[in-house]
Design an enzyme around this catalytic site. Structure first.
Site, mmCIF file in Angstrom:
data_model
loop_
_atom_site.group_PDB
_atom_site.id
_atom_site.type_symbol
_atom_site.label_atom_id
_atom_site.label_comp_id
_atom_site.label_asym_id
_atom_site.label_seq_id
_atom_site.Cartn_x
_atom_site.Cartn_y
_atom_site.Cartn_z
ATOM 1 N NE ARG A 162 -3.964 -1.778 0.051
ATOM 2 C CZ ARG A 162 -4.056 -3.086 -0.263
ATOM 3 N NH1 ARG A 162 -2.977 -3.715 -0.604
ATOM 4 N NH2 ARG A 162 -5.079 -3.708 0.153
ATOM 5 C CB SER A 238 -8.641 -1.682 3.891
ATOM 6 O OG SER A 238 -8.984 -2.738 3.553
ATOM 7 C CD GLU A 334 -5.517 0.956 2.318
ATOM 8 O OE1 GLU A 334 -5.936 1.587 1.135
ATOM 9 O OE2 GLU A 334 -5.712 0.064 2.761
HETATM 10 N N1 EPU Z 1 -10.898 -10.563 10.232
HETATM 11 C C1 EPU Z 1 -11.359 -10.631 11.523
HETATM 12 N N2 EPU Z 1 -12.480 -9.811 11.596
HETATM 13 C C2 EPU Z 1 -12.897 -9.078 10.564
HETATM 14 C C3 EPU Z 1 -12.116 -8.754 9.546
HETATM 15 C C4 EPU Z 1 -11.149 -9.816 9.243
HETATM 16 O O1 EPU Z 1 -11.036 -11.235 12.256
HETATM 17 O O2 EPU Z 1 -13.882 -8.025 10.863
HETATM 18 C C5 EPU Z 1 -9.755 -11.759 9.861
HETATM 19 C C6 EPU Z 1 -10.347 -12.623 8.825
HETATM 20 O O3 EPU Z 1 -10.893 -13.704 9.548
HETATM 21 C C7 EPU Z 1 -8.957 -13.035 8.340
HETATM 22 C C8 EPU Z 1 -8.191 -11.704 8.406
HETATM 23 O O4 EPU Z 1 -8.538 -11.072 9.457
HETATM 24 O O5 EPU Z 1 -8.256 -14.201 9.098
HETATM 25 C C9 EPU Z 1 -7.889 -11.180 7.132
HETATM 26 O O6 EPU Z 1 -9.216 -10.657 6.522
HETATM 27 P P1 EPU Z 1 -9.473 -10.583 4.993
HETATM 28 O O7 EPU Z 1 -9.112 -11.628 4.346
HETATM 29 O O8 EPU Z 1 -10.752 -9.905 4.918
HETATM 30 O O9 EPU Z 1 -8.357 -9.284 4.566
HETATM 31 P P2 EPU Z 1 -7.691 -8.042 5.122
HETATM 32 O O10 EPU Z 1 -6.362 -8.430 5.649
HETATM 33 O O11 EPU Z 1 -8.605 -7.526 6.292
HETATM 34 C C10 EPU Z 1 -6.636 -7.098 3.095
HETATM 35 C C11 EPU Z 1 -6.770 -5.783 2.205
HETATM 36 C C12 EPU Z 1 -7.966 -5.900 1.490
HETATM 37 C C13 EPU Z 1 -8.142 -6.968 0.407
HETATM 38 C C14 EPU Z 1 -7.907 -8.131 1.276
HETATM 39 C C15 EPU Z 1 -8.120 -9.542 0.257
HETATM 40 C C16 EPU Z 1 -5.381 -4.296 3.572
HETATM 41 C C17 EPU Z 1 -5.385 -3.121 4.357
HETATM 42 N N3 EPU Z 1 -6.587 -4.685 3.120
HETATM 43 O O12 EPU Z 1 -7.775 -7.029 4.017
HETATM 44 O O13 EPU Z 1 -7.871 -4.480 0.723
HETATM 45 O O14 EPU Z 1 -9.089 -6.982 -0.191
HETATM 46 O O15 EPU Z 1 -6.928 -8.343 2.403
HETATM 47 O O16 EPU Z 1 -6.578 -9.849 -0.017
HETATM 48 O O17 EPU Z 1 -4.225 -4.925 3.249
HETATM 49 C C18 EPU Z 1 -8.432 -2.361 0.606
HETATM 50 O O18 EPU Z 1 -7.258 -2.098 0.964
HETATM 51 O O19 EPU Z 1 -9.235 -1.594 0.707
HETATM 52 C C19 EPU Z 1 -8.951 -3.652 0.692
HETATM 53 C C20 EPU Z 1 -10.167 -3.827 0.657
#
Ligand code: EPU
Length: 338
Positions: A162, A238, A334
């Protein structure tokens, strides 16, 4: 080309925040952009593109320049690859769909990310194991100071998680006008190792050699199942970055929360999902007036209707404070705050 006064920016930011631009102009091509940049009566300019990664907390006194530059051009093609040059004002997801229709591979995992093509390099958008840096060959930009055009190679952009030069040493110095992508033609290498993609492909019986369309469809289904559509509920994806912490910090938290999800970044560093931290700090689904934390993904802050940018910003600060008190981790925003 006409400068308009007191224009509401509500329709131009995906959070749907109703602030005003004192002076607003929409530009359709690079020449118009250069003309506007040379206007001496406005020394400060505010560049507005897809409005998908910003939180507006006040009226904008600067001249708001809305980038409406459109166009896609195939500039080279061989059996294996294609180079496509795309203007900054093209909508990102429409571009992804156009690539899939033309069987150009590489960005299918980035389906349904809000925003425009011109802003995708700034924060190196990424999802499901792919970052846009993997397919960008060049970024063309205009210097705000003197209107000169500069071409950045992929290396010049110094992409990170990012992150890029456009968020650091060149912050607020360039306006990206075109991005060139190298995409695959017959030899697609789909990236489907991400658990959620696997599950979705299995559900559709598409695990054997899925096409780029199958992968895009899977990503669309996953995103629609947990991320709010900005057309229905204002949001900016995010809101925070996933923090990267030292092994020591990670092990300490893991002792207390053995089921915490994590990703190894290196031998000494671990990335912890901010969504998990925020949920564990009990903010998931919380609502304060019209500002809230999304019910299905705690990393996404939402505007249920008439929240002000300030209210959402205050909620973000409250989350930062609570997460810090509970885990001693500082969450970094972010989204760009104005
Ligand atoms: N999780 C929770 N609670 C929540 C949300 C997530 O426990 O409310 C846990 C999930 O269970 C999972 C982990 O956190 O084990 C990761 O969650 P998720 O796969 O939804 O991905 P993320 O790390 O929250 C990142 C990116 C997203 C992207 C997804 C998928 C960042 C800041 N965000 O989110 O990007 O779509 O991975 O690759 O790196 C964005 O940047 O706007 C965005 C949506």
């Amino acid at each position: 080309m006409k400068i308009q006064q007191n224009i509401s920016l509500k329709a131009f930011n995906t959070f749907g925040i109703d602030v005003k631009a004192k002076n607003y102009i929409s530009v359709q091509n690079v020449e118009e952009l250069k003309q506007v940049l040379s206007l001496n009566e406005f020394d400060e300019k505010f560049i507005l593109s897809g409005g998908s990664n910003m939180l507006l907390t006040k009226d904008v006194e600067k001249l708001v320049i809305h980038l409406n530059i459109k166009g896609k051009e195939t500039i080279a093609k061989n059996e294996k690859d294609v180079l496509v040059k795309v203007a900054a004002g093209e909508n990102w997801h429409e571009f992804v769909l156009w690539c899939i229709e033309n069987d150009f591979g590489g960005i299918e995992n980035l389906s349904l990310i809000p925003g425009n093509v011109g802003t995708c390099p700034i924060q190196n958008i990424g999802a499901y194991g792919v970052e846009v840096k993997d397919v960008i060959t060049e970024v063309e930009a205009v210097a705000i100071k003197n209107g000169e055009i500069r071409v950045f190679s992929n290396e010049d952009c110094n992409f990170g998680y990012r992150n890029s030069v456009f968020k650091n040493e060149f912050k607020n110095q360039f306006i990206i006008t075109n991005v060139t992508f190298k995409l695959t033609r017959n030899t697609h290498q789909t990236k489907i190792s991400y658990g959620a993609i696997q599950q979705e492909l299995e559900k559709n019986n598409k695990t054997e050699n899925p096409s780029i369309k199958d992968v895009s469809d899977a990503v669309i289904a996953i995103r629609q199942s947990k991320l709010p559509d900005p057309k229905e509920i204002g949001n900016s994806g995010s809101f925070f970055k996933n923090p990267v912490v030292s092994k020591d910090v990670f092990l300490k938290i893991q002792e207390q929360f053995p089921t915490m999800p994590f990703y190894e970044v290196s031998e000494s560093e671990t990335k912890i999902p901010a969504g998990w931290l925020i949920e564990t700090a009990e903010f998931k689904g919380k609502r304060f007036g019209d500002a809230g934390v999304h019910t299905k993904q705690a990393l996404v802050l939402v505007n249920y209707g008439n929240a002000s940018g300030k209210e959402i910003f205050e909620l973000a600060q409250k989350i930062q404070k609570t997460v810090f008190e509970k885990f001693a981790i500082s969450l970094e925003m972010e989204v760009n705050i104005y």
